[in-house]
Design an enzyme around this catalytic site. Structure first.
Site, PDB file in Angstrom:
ATOM      1  N   ASP A 182       0.853  -1.181   0.000  1.00  0.00           N
ATOM      2  CA  ASP A 182       0.000   0.000   0.000  1.00  0.00           C
ATOM      3  C   ASP A 182       0.895   1.240   0.000  1.00  0.00           C
ATOM      4  O   ASP A 182       2.100   1.144   0.279  1.00  0.00           O
ATOM      5  CB  ASP A 182      -0.905  -0.039   1.236  1.00  0.00           C
ATOM      6  CG  ASP A 182      -1.796   1.177   1.343  1.00  0.00           C
ATOM      7  OD1 ASP A 182      -2.344   1.607   0.311  1.00  0.00           O
ATOM      8  OD2 ASP A 182      -1.926   1.729   2.452  1.00  0.00           O
ATOM      9  N   ASP A 552      -1.399  -0.748   6.095  1.00  0.00           N
ATOM     10  CA  ASP A 552      -1.603  -0.209   7.439  1.00  0.00           C
ATOM     11  C   ASP A 552      -3.063   0.020   7.799  1.00  0.00           C
ATOM     12  O   ASP A 552      -3.368   0.329   8.955  1.00  0.00           O
ATOM     13  CB  ASP A 552      -0.857   1.123   7.588  1.00  0.00           C
ATOM     14  CG  ASP A 552      -1.504   2.234   6.779  1.00  0.00           C
ATOM     15  OD1 ASP A 552      -1.846   1.997   5.599  1.00  0.00           O
ATOM     16  OD2 ASP A 552      -1.698   3.334   7.327  1.00  0.00           O
ATOM     17  N   ASP A 556      -6.671  -2.681   3.661  1.00  0.00           N
ATOM     18  CA  ASP A 556      -5.589  -3.564   3.216  1.00  0.00           C
ATOM     19  C   ASP A 556      -5.709  -4.973   3.797  1.00  0.00           C
ATOM     20  O   ASP A 556      -4.898  -5.841   3.465  1.00  0.00           O
ATOM     21  CB  ASP A 556      -4.222  -2.983   3.626  1.00  0.00           C
ATOM     22  CG  ASP A 556      -3.976  -1.611   3.041  1.00  0.00           C
ATOM     23  OD1 ASP A 556      -4.284  -1.423   1.856  1.00  0.00           O
ATOM     24  OD2 ASP A 556      -3.497  -0.718   3.766  1.00  0.00           O
TER      25      ASP A 556
END
Length: 876
Positions: A182, A552, A556
């Site tokens: 990410d 995080d 995700d």
């Protein structure tokens, strides 16, 4: 908290975020509340998006299982063959020997036929080491603790240690081939700072990079410029921010989104301060004057809509306003007819080139009749039990039309410390890194340039997979695939695509994209939804590559659970990702140590432990099989039951655990030569070839032990138990030297476990020799007093280990591996840090590492799946 009473006019009220308390929320300034628990457990949003986590098996586990099946089949063949020849020898020779005293009464033909094969089955039952699972589980538990205890992976800024939630997959860290990361909060700090903006065709903050200190903007606020006031009002009201007033009168903000917090703080610094807010009203203070707004409806942000809006009513005038903010592709097409938006498109492009996150702001006056009609439709859609989200999106879309575009905001999200160096190191280690983000393409590209994900050199090329139509997208995909196939060095090539293009590709040309993914070392995927992130991971897994996903936030989680290894960062977006992941760290830069140090060492240690466990079991089985040829193939055991039990439980269990502390090369050397990870990526230490080497070693050592024992103690004066103890002692001596030879670094625990266990073997047998009721009575005392026993042990070690030592010496001398070269440099110089030592390693080491990379790219096939071959074949 707003309470909806259905008894009033029989009105149905939907259960929404406006009247729902989320898990772990705190009710402040509230004495009591009435409610009902809804959407719990797997029915929560995070539970639905998380999905069912599948059990994860490492590549080493798969190979060990295959080897176990192969050994089992070998065991069956051995039992059947020896059983057949045993019965044949009994019928032709055994019955003629008077001293064997076979029973005269036969229980039955099947009993008579099966008794010898069953004896051999008992003798060969230890061929598959049952203790391997226990030993590996204990070792993997210690691997996880090493990660938890690693102070170099402790984030002192947030007081966050590294944590291993899954203790079973540490060795896969050393074989990772793809990292899918990410962006926001993972590569960046997720600390949003309002930098620039464009209002009514005027750019603010271009000169000094800070719009808040731009004199023109400050003057526009002071002069009550209507466009600027509207712009700031949308920044202050169109959000889900909660203002908190302290005892001294200062106001702070709590927000789920860091972007919203940055916008509200920026508006407050420009005198448009959000003072208080609840589910019904909001209070704004502007230039000392207070204004009240009634919050009528909130049109929530979703990954599909890519925008949010609020409907408010001015307290003084009663005007109803629609305030909107969102991505440029979601808001600019909804501009009112006749408004010129070209300037805003240019601003978005310019800010994206600077790596800034952009949002467009819009405004619309609503008529009361229009709002009432829309509100009924919205209420009806909100209460729908079927396709609620789709119906709500349609109703929201009908209102968010003919907007007056007010301007564009630009927010900076800085890179975390050490991200460029970490990505460069991981790519040098042969790991392909992809970035999956929900941001705009240009913003993601700039971040990719800043963090060394892509380069702007002459040999670099960024292949765009995009288009206005389906045909354009598929054509650009085929073009990118053609360029990748026909380029000899693909290191400088990368492709970029967005969520819309990916959706079309997965629907119409998934195989072509899969082949492109196998060739691409770098990719930037923009405007990705959580589901699409997981789909990309699944594509790489489907062709057998080992993937690591790192993020995080809650969006995700699906990607993290889909990957072979999931890593969560304990960041500003909460702990959802960290709790769902196999490993959690405080910063992205700790990933290099997690993979290169802990992952590589764990793989090396697991490879030795698993193959050594097979070796020590096969050694005993081969000695039993060889003894069968001297015992008339009767299935008689050379070793007594006590020795067989103690062999696995006491004599050989502790020495192998010393490898848990072993390091073939130092951590500093690994970090300076990350290419060394290619050996573990390609499975060089645990495969069929290495296992055959251990298999051959066990057979050779069995021959050495057996023939030396027979030659030394096969006379009439020797007892059967003496013969057994000599053979067992030879096995223990050889295994002590095998573990010692395969240990690269010696510490006090290792020396104690190897040679302390060696001494314990004799202490245990001396004690057993004092028990008159045991078969071992006085055996060890007699053997230890005989010089021939010690000569036999010395001869066993010399003959057994001599060829092994000679082979390793010649190999290291004439055909050293990269690890051998680094070990030699460390041994000669003590460290590899100085430039002189680096030069002494020479071009030979570089060529070996480069050769490994090229050989792997051309011939390597994934470890976990054979589907890669079929995909390659279909591509050709």
């Amino acid at each position: 908290m707003r309470l909806f009473l259905p008894i009033i006019d029989n009105e149905k009220s939907p259960l929404t975020i406006n009247n729902t308390l989320l898990q772990s929320c705190y009710l402040r300034y509230t004495e009591w509340a009435c409610g009902v628990a809804v959407y719990t457990g797997n029915e929560t949003k995070s539970g639905i998006s998380r999905g069912a986590a599948e059990p994860k098996f490492t590549a080493a586990d798969v190979i060990i299982d295959k080897l176990t099946i192969a050994i089992f089949m070998f065991q069956v063949v051995v039992v059947l063959v020896l059983g057949y020849f045993g019965n044949t020898w009994k019928d032709t020779q055994g019955l003629k020997q008077w001293y064997l005293m076979y029973p005269m009464e036969v229980e039955g033909p099947w009993y008579d036929f099966l008794i010898i094969p069953l004896r051999f089955e008992l003798l060969c039952s230890i061929m598959i080491p049952i203790s391997i699972k226990v030993t590996l589980d204990l070792a993997k538990g210690l691997y996880a603790k090493f990660i938890d205890w690693d102070e170099q992976m402790f984030d002192w800024e947030t007081n966050t240690p590294a944590h291993s939630a899954n203790t079973a997959i540490s060795e896969d860290l050393g074989q990772i081939e793809y990292i899918l990361s990410d962006k926001t909060g993972t590569l960046t700090e997720n600390k949003m700072i309002f930098k620039q903006c464009c209002i009514s065709d005027t750019l603010y903050g271009n000169d000094n990079g800070d719009a808040l200190n731009d004199v023109r903007l400050v003057n526009a606020v002071s002069s009550n410029d209507p466009d600027v006031i509207k712009f700031l009002l949308v920044m202050a009201l169109c959000n889900t921010v909660v203002p908190i007033k302290s005892n001294d009168g200062t106001v702070s903000y709590k927000a789920q989104s860091q972007d919203e917090e940055a916008l509200v703080n920026a508006a407050a610094k420009l005198n448009m301060m959000l003072i208080s807010k609840d589910t019904i009203t909001a209070e704004i203070c502007f230039n000392g004057s207070k204004f009240w707004y009634e919050l009528l409806d909130i049109l929530e942000f979703t990954s599909d809509r890519k925008r949010m809006s609020v409907v408010v009513k001015e307290g003084e005038t009663g005007k109803i306003l629609l305030l909107s903010k969102g991505a440029d592709e979601a808001l600019l097409p909804r501009a009112c007819p006749g408004q010129q938006i070209q300037r805003y498109l240019e601003a978005v492009e310019m800010y994206s080139q600077l790596g800034l996150r952009t949002l467009c702001l819009g405004w619309r006056d609503l008529k009361e009749n229009e709002y009432k009609e829309w509100s009924k439709n919205f209420q009806k859609a909100s209460c729908s039990l079927d396709n609620r989200e789709f119906k709500i999106a349609e109703v929201c879309n009908s209102l968010e039309q003919d907007l007056q575009i007010l301007g564009v905001t630009a927010i900076e999200d800085r890179l975390q410390d050490g991200v460029p160096e970490t990505i460069k190191l991981l790519r040098n280690a042969g790991i392909n890194v992809w970035m999956l983000t929900g941001d705009k393409q240009n913003t993601a590209i700039q971040i990719g340039l800043l963090c060394n994900l892509i380069t702007s050199g002459p040999n670099s090329q960024l292949l765009s997979i995009s288009g206005k139509t389906e045909e354009d997208v598929l054509r650009s995909l085929e073009r990118a695939l053609f360029i990748m196939k026909n380029t000899s060095e693909t290191k400088g090539l990368a492709f970029v695509l967005d969520g819309w293009a990916l959706e079309l590709i997965l629907k119409h040309s998934k195989e072509s994209f899969t082949r492109l993914a196998m060739l691409s070392k770098t990719a930037i995927c923009c405007r990705m939804t959580p589901l699409q992130k997981a789909q990309l991971v699944a594509i790489l897994k489907s062709v057998g590559y080992l993937t690591l996903a790192i993020g995080d936030g809650g969006n995700d989680v699906r990607m993290i659970q889909e990957a072979n290894i999931g890593v969560g960062i304990s960041g500003r977006e909460g702990l959802q990702a960290a709790r769902a992941a196999d490993y959690s760290i405080g910063k992205f830069k700790f990933l290099k140590r997690l993979i290169l140090i802990h992952g590589r060492y764990s793989y090396n240690r697991t490879a030795f432990i698993s193959q050594y466990s097979f070796y020590k079991s096969l050694l005993m089985c081969f000695i039993q099989i060889l003894f069968a040829f001297l015992s008339g193939l009767s299935g008689t055991s050379l070793f007594n039951s006590i020795s067989l039990m103690a062999y696995n439980v006491f004599y050989t269990s502790l020495p192998v655990m010393t490898i848990i502390f072993d390091k073939d090369i130092s951590e500093t050397t690994v970090m300076q030569y990350p290419q060394i990870l290619l050996h573990s990526q390609a499975g060089r230490l645990l495969n069929l070839t290495t296992f055959c080497g251990w298999f051959g070693r066990s057979l050779y050592h069995a021959l050495v032990v057996f023939f030396i024992t027979i030659c030394a103690y096969s006379d009439e004066k020797s007892e059967m138990q003496e013969l057994s103890m000599v053979a067992l002692s030879g096995c223990i001596w050889l295994q002590a030297f095998v573990v010692t030879m395969d240990t690269n670094s010696f510490t006090c625990p290792q020396i104690l476990l190897i040679w302390g266990n060696f001494v314990a073997f004799y202490m245990i047998n001396l004690i057993l020799s004092t028990v008159p009721s045991l078969q071992l009575y006085t055996i060890t005392f007699r053997l230890c007093s005989q010089p021939s026993y010690w000569i036999s042990m010395a001869l066993t070690v010399a003959v057994g280990m001599g060829p092994v030592v000679a082979f390793r010496y010649l190999k290291n001398l004439y055909q050293p591996s990269a690890v051998n070269i680094l070990q030699q440099v460390e041994q000669r110089n003590g460290s590899i840090r100085t430039s002189g030592n680096l030069e002494s390693a020479g071009a030979n080491l570089t060529n070996l590492l480069t050769g490994s990379r090229k050989n792997r790219d051309s011939n390597y096939r994934p470890l976990l799946s054979e589907s890669a071959e079929s995909v390659s074949a279909s591509g050709s």
